[in-house]
Enzyme design. Structure first.
Site, PDB file in Angstrom:
ATOM      1  N   TYR A 238      -3.621  -6.358  17.045  1.00  0.00           N
ATOM      2  CA  TYR A 238      -3.615  -5.379  16.028  1.00  0.00           C
ATOM      3  C   TYR A 238      -4.877  -4.546  16.002  1.00  0.00           C
ATOM      4  O   TYR A 238      -4.544  -3.478  15.822  1.00  0.00           O
ATOM      5  CB  TYR A 238      -3.683  -6.197  14.740  1.00  0.00           C
ATOM      6  CG  TYR A 238      -3.500  -5.581  13.435  1.00  0.00           C
ATOM      7  CD1 TYR A 238      -2.459  -5.025  12.988  1.00  0.00           C
ATOM      8  CD2 TYR A 238      -4.575  -5.843  12.557  1.00  0.00           C
ATOM      9  CE1 TYR A 238      -2.551  -4.268  11.724  1.00  0.00           C
ATOM     10  CE2 TYR A 238      -4.704  -5.234  11.351  1.00  0.00           C
ATOM     11  CZ  TYR A 238      -3.639  -4.537  10.953  1.00  0.00           C
ATOM     12  OH  TYR A 238      -3.666  -3.871   9.736  1.00  0.00           O
TER      13      TYR A 238
ATOM     14  N   ARG B  93      12.716  -0.224   6.277  1.00  0.00           N
ATOM     15  CA  ARG B  93      14.016  -1.081   6.951  1.00  0.00           C
ATOM     16  C   ARG B  93      14.759  -1.636   5.946  1.00  0.00           C
ATOM     17  O   ARG B  93      15.887  -1.832   5.886  1.00  0.00           O
ATOM     18  CB  ARG B  93      13.640  -2.294   7.856  1.00  0.00           C
ATOM     19  CG  ARG B  93      12.775  -1.682   9.096  1.00  0.00           C
ATOM     20  CD  ARG B  93      11.979  -2.859   9.984  1.00  0.00           C
ATOM     21  NE  ARG B  93      10.961  -3.542   9.031  1.00  0.00           N
ATOM     22  CZ  ARG B  93      10.511  -4.489   9.314  1.00  0.00           C
ATOM     23  NH1 ARG B  93      10.490  -4.977  10.425  1.00  0.00           N
ATOM     24  NH2 ARG B  93       9.644  -4.833   8.573  1.00  0.00           N
TER      25      ARG B  93
ATOM     26  N   ASN C 134       2.180   4.651   7.105  1.00  0.00           N
ATOM     27  CA  ASN C 134       1.718   3.520   6.684  1.00  0.00           C
ATOM     28  C   ASN C 134       2.333   2.201   6.898  1.00  0.00           C
ATOM     29  O   ASN C 134       1.843   1.302   7.169  1.00  0.00           O
ATOM     30  CB  ASN C 134       1.743   3.691   5.046  1.00  0.00           C
ATOM     31  CG  ASN C 134       1.718   2.101   4.375  1.00  0.00           C
ATOM     32  OD1 ASN C 134       0.466   1.831   4.147  1.00  0.00           O
ATOM     33  ND2 ASN C 134       2.835   1.654   4.105  1.00  0.00           N
TER      34      ASN C 134
ATOM     35  N   ILE D 284       0.733  -1.133   0.009  1.00  0.00           N
ATOM     36  CA  ILE D 284       0.069  -0.113  -0.006  1.00  0.00           C
ATOM     37  C   ILE D 284       0.990   1.078  -0.096  1.00  0.00           C
ATOM     38  O   ILE D 284       0.666   2.185  -0.734  1.00  0.00           O
ATOM     39  CB  ILE D 284      -0.822   0.008   1.201  1.00  0.00           C
ATOM     40  CG1 ILE D 284      -1.917  -1.105   1.184  1.00  0.00           C
ATOM     41  CG2 ILE D 284      -1.712   1.446   1.517  1.00  0.00           C
ATOM     42  CD1 ILE D 284      -2.796  -1.447   2.453  1.00  0.00           C
TER      43      ILE D 284
ATOM     44  N   THR E 174      -1.667  -7.392  -0.921  1.00  0.00           N
ATOM     45  CA  THR E 174      -0.301  -7.245  -0.775  1.00  0.00           C
ATOM     46  C   THR E 174       0.248  -8.569  -0.091  1.00  0.00           C
ATOM     47  O   THR E 174      -0.254  -9.221   0.181  1.00  0.00           O
ATOM     48  CB  THR E 174      -0.120  -5.818   0.081  1.00  0.00           C
ATOM     49  OG1 THR E 174      -0.594  -6.422   1.484  1.00  0.00           O
ATOM     50  CG2 THR E 174      -0.990  -4.518  -0.195  1.00  0.00           C
TER      51      THR E 174
HETATM   52  P1  NDP Z   1       3.269  -4.933   3.616  1.00  0.00           P
HETATM   53  O1  NDP Z   1       3.543  -6.061   4.568  1.00  0.00           O
HETATM   54  O2  NDP Z   1       3.009  -5.382   2.343  1.00  0.00           O
HETATM   55  O3  NDP Z   1       3.946  -3.980   3.700  1.00  0.00           O
HETATM   56  C1  NDP Z   1       4.269  -3.464   5.168  1.00  0.00           C
HETATM   57  C2  NDP Z   1       5.312  -2.101   5.055  1.00  0.00           C
HETATM   58  O4  NDP Z   1       5.576  -1.647   6.467  1.00  0.00           O
HETATM   59  C3  NDP Z   1       6.626  -2.508   4.411  1.00  0.00           C
HETATM   60  O5  NDP Z   1       6.937  -1.532   3.434  1.00  0.00           O
HETATM   61  C4  NDP Z   1       7.674  -2.504   5.575  1.00  0.00           C
HETATM   62  O6  NDP Z   1       8.850  -2.221   4.926  1.00  0.00           O
HETATM   63  C5  NDP Z   1       6.902  -1.593   6.331  1.00  0.00           C
HETATM   64  N1  NDP Z   1       7.346  -1.819   7.742  1.00  0.00           N
HETATM   65  C6  NDP Z   1       6.837  -2.783   8.470  1.00  0.00           C
HETATM   66  N2  NDP Z   1       7.514  -2.785  10.036  1.00  0.00           N
HETATM   67  C7  NDP Z   1       8.265  -1.778   9.802  1.00  0.00           C
HETATM   68  C8  NDP Z   1       9.292  -1.282  10.764  1.00  0.00           C
HETATM   69  N3  NDP Z   1       9.133  -1.637  11.836  1.00  0.00           N
HETATM   70  N4  NDP Z   1       9.717   0.131  10.525  1.00  0.00           N
HETATM   71  C9  NDP Z   1       9.600   0.599   9.241  1.00  0.00           C
HETATM   72  N5  NDP Z   1       8.838   0.197   8.134  1.00  0.00           N
HETATM   73  C10 NDP Z   1       8.025  -1.033   8.576  1.00  0.00           C
HETATM   74  O7  NDP Z   1       1.751  -4.408   4.079  1.00  0.00           O
HETATM   75  P2  NDP Z   1       0.752  -3.344   3.586  1.00  0.00           P
HETATM   76  O8  NDP Z   1       1.135  -2.899   2.525  1.00  0.00           O
HETATM   77  O9  NDP Z   1      -0.399  -4.454   3.382  1.00  0.00           O
HETATM   78  O10 NDP Z   1       0.173  -2.604   4.757  1.00  0.00           O
HETATM   79  C11 NDP Z   1       0.645  -1.294   5.021  1.00  0.00           C
HETATM   80  C12 NDP Z   1      -0.319  -0.852   5.833  1.00  0.00           C
HETATM   81  O11 NDP Z   1      -1.823  -0.830   5.695  1.00  0.00           O
HETATM   82  C13 NDP Z   1      -0.210  -1.246   7.477  1.00  0.00           C
HETATM   83  O12 NDP Z   1      -0.059  -0.153   8.316  1.00  0.00           O
HETATM   84  C14 NDP Z   1      -1.287  -2.357   7.453  1.00  0.00           C
HETATM   85  O13 NDP Z   1      -1.735  -2.756   8.678  1.00  0.00           O
HETATM   86  C15 NDP Z   1      -2.286  -1.301   6.752  1.00  0.00           C
HETATM   87  N6  NDP Z   1      -3.431  -2.522   6.219  1.00  0.00           N
HETATM   88  C16 NDP Z   1      -3.006  -3.391   5.477  1.00  0.00           C
HETATM   89  C17 NDP Z   1      -4.417  -4.166   4.854  1.00  0.00           C
HETATM   90  C18 NDP Z   1      -4.165  -5.557   4.077  1.00  0.00           C
HETATM   91  O14 NDP Z   1      -5.062  -6.205   3.968  1.00  0.00           O
HETATM   92  N7  NDP Z   1      -2.815  -5.715   3.594  1.00  0.00           N
HETATM   93  C19 NDP Z   1      -5.564  -4.029   5.575  1.00  0.00           C
HETATM   94  C20 NDP Z   1      -5.839  -2.552   6.208  1.00  0.00           C
HETATM   95  C21 NDP Z   1      -4.789  -1.923   6.613  1.00  0.00           C
HETATM   96  P3  NDP Z   1      10.270  -3.011   5.357  1.00  0.00           P
HETATM   97  O15 NDP Z   1       9.830  -4.418   5.609  1.00  0.00           O
HETATM   98  O16 NDP Z   1      11.212  -2.532   4.253  1.00  0.00           O
HETATM   99  O17 NDP Z   1      10.802  -2.257   6.618  1.00  0.00           O
END
Ligand code: NDP
Length: 265
Positions: A161, A43, A96, A23, A196
């Site tokens: 969560y 990260r 995000n 997202i 995703t």
């Molecule tokens: P992904 O797992 O595909 O991506 C998660 C992102 O968050 C990655 O870019 C990751 O980057 C980053 N991230 C995770 N932990 C950390 C950290 N400790 N520090 C910095 N960056 C971090 O998730 P989505 O794209 O699906 O989700 C994005 C957001 O949308 C989240 O907040 C999620 O809760 C929310 N969401 C998602 C839904 C879904 O069904 N997918 C539904 C509703 C909400 P990296 O690993 O490089 O650090």
């Protein structure tokens, strides 16, 4: 102020946490298509750089990357200071970055609760505290918190969560009131299950725990959405760009649900 109609966001510097994939990457790209300079924080440096290269190529805007774990306040401040020195003071922040760890309530120990809250709530707090002074100074800012339908309803096996995302919505509502007369708006966006890596991981976990097939698990997830499908990241991204526009100035403290009718308040 004169508006560049082809690039209406040309004056903006948008920071997107977790902007390397999923997202977050879709949001960064949508903002860049409107002409914003964007900074990606996460990260995984390689993932951030690959997404930055793609956005630069496709949108022709400036893109900066800075590695940081959002749970590390000092690293967040350093990353935001680095990208601000390259692209100027941020005008848009999209919180995000997040994880959707699941566990039955009685198996969720305090370390697990702290881990989820540190990433899903405190990460947003640290980033917002780092960018807000510049937004207040310029009398314009947009803070968008990517919450979830889990921020407005309960579901089994994700108490932690759900609690973190409900807290993110509380943060959004309260900060919106605190900043109401400053030119800064604060809103949450609440997607349902979105296509995703996070959902792919979720599907794999449920398959492992229940022995159900991929098709059965996907069917059970999309059944929660009356439209019977996963949300696409671009749908979430376009809601974010709308909230970032000048004409959304009176929308603040809101939680915009993108879930095909799953929640009808
Ligand atoms: P992904 O797992 O595909 O991506 C998660 C992102 O968050 C990655 O870019 C990751 O980057 C980053 N991230 C995770 N932990 C950390 C950290 N400790 N520090 C910095 N960056 C971090 O998730 P989505 O794209 O699906 O989700 C994005 C957001 O949308 C989240 O907040 C999620 O809760 C929310 N969401 C998602 C839904 C879904 O069904 N997918 C539904 C509703 C909400 P990296 O690993 O490089 O650090």
């Amino acid at each position: 102020m004169e508006m560049n109609t082809k690039a209406p966001f040309a004056r903006h510097h948008a920071i997107v946490t977790g902007g390397g994939r999923g997202i977050g990457a879709a949001i960064a790209e949508a903002l860049a298509r409107l002409g914003a300079s964007v900074s990606l924080i996460g990260r995984n440096t390689e993932v951030l750089q690959a997404t930055a290269d793609r956005i630069i190529k496709e949108c022709g805007v400036k893109v900066a990357t800075a590695p940081a774990d959002v749970t590390d306040e000092a690293a967040v401040r350093k990353a935001i200071s680095t990208v601000s020195s390259v692209l100027g003071a941020p005008t848009i922040l999209v919180n995000n970055a997040g994880v959707a760890l699941s566990a039955p309530f009685l198996k969720s120990d305090s370390a697990f609760w702290r881990k989820v809250f540190d990433i899903d709530l405190m990460g947003a707090v640290y980033c917002t505290q780092a960018v807000l002074p510049a937004m207040l100074e310029s009398k314009w800012g947009r803070v968008i918190n990517i919450a979830s339908t889990a921020g407005v309803k309960g579901s089994a096996y994700i108490t932690t969560y759900c609690a973190a995302k409900h807290a993110m919505i509380g943060l959004t509502r309260a900060l919106a009131i605190e900043t109401a007369r400053t030119g800064v708006t604060v809103n949450a966006v609440c997607p349902g299950y979105t296509d995703t890596d996070m959902t792919a991981q979720n599907i794999a976990n449920i398959m492992k725990k229940t022995g159900r097939s991929r098709e059965e698990v996907i069917a059970s997830l999309v059944a929660q959405n009356p439209q019977g499908r996963l949300i696409q990241p671009a749908e979430v991204a376009d809601t974010v760009t709308w909230l970032c526009g000048d004409n959304a100035a009176s929308v603040t403290g809101q939680s915009v649900i993108i879930a095909g009718g799953e929640i009808t308040p």
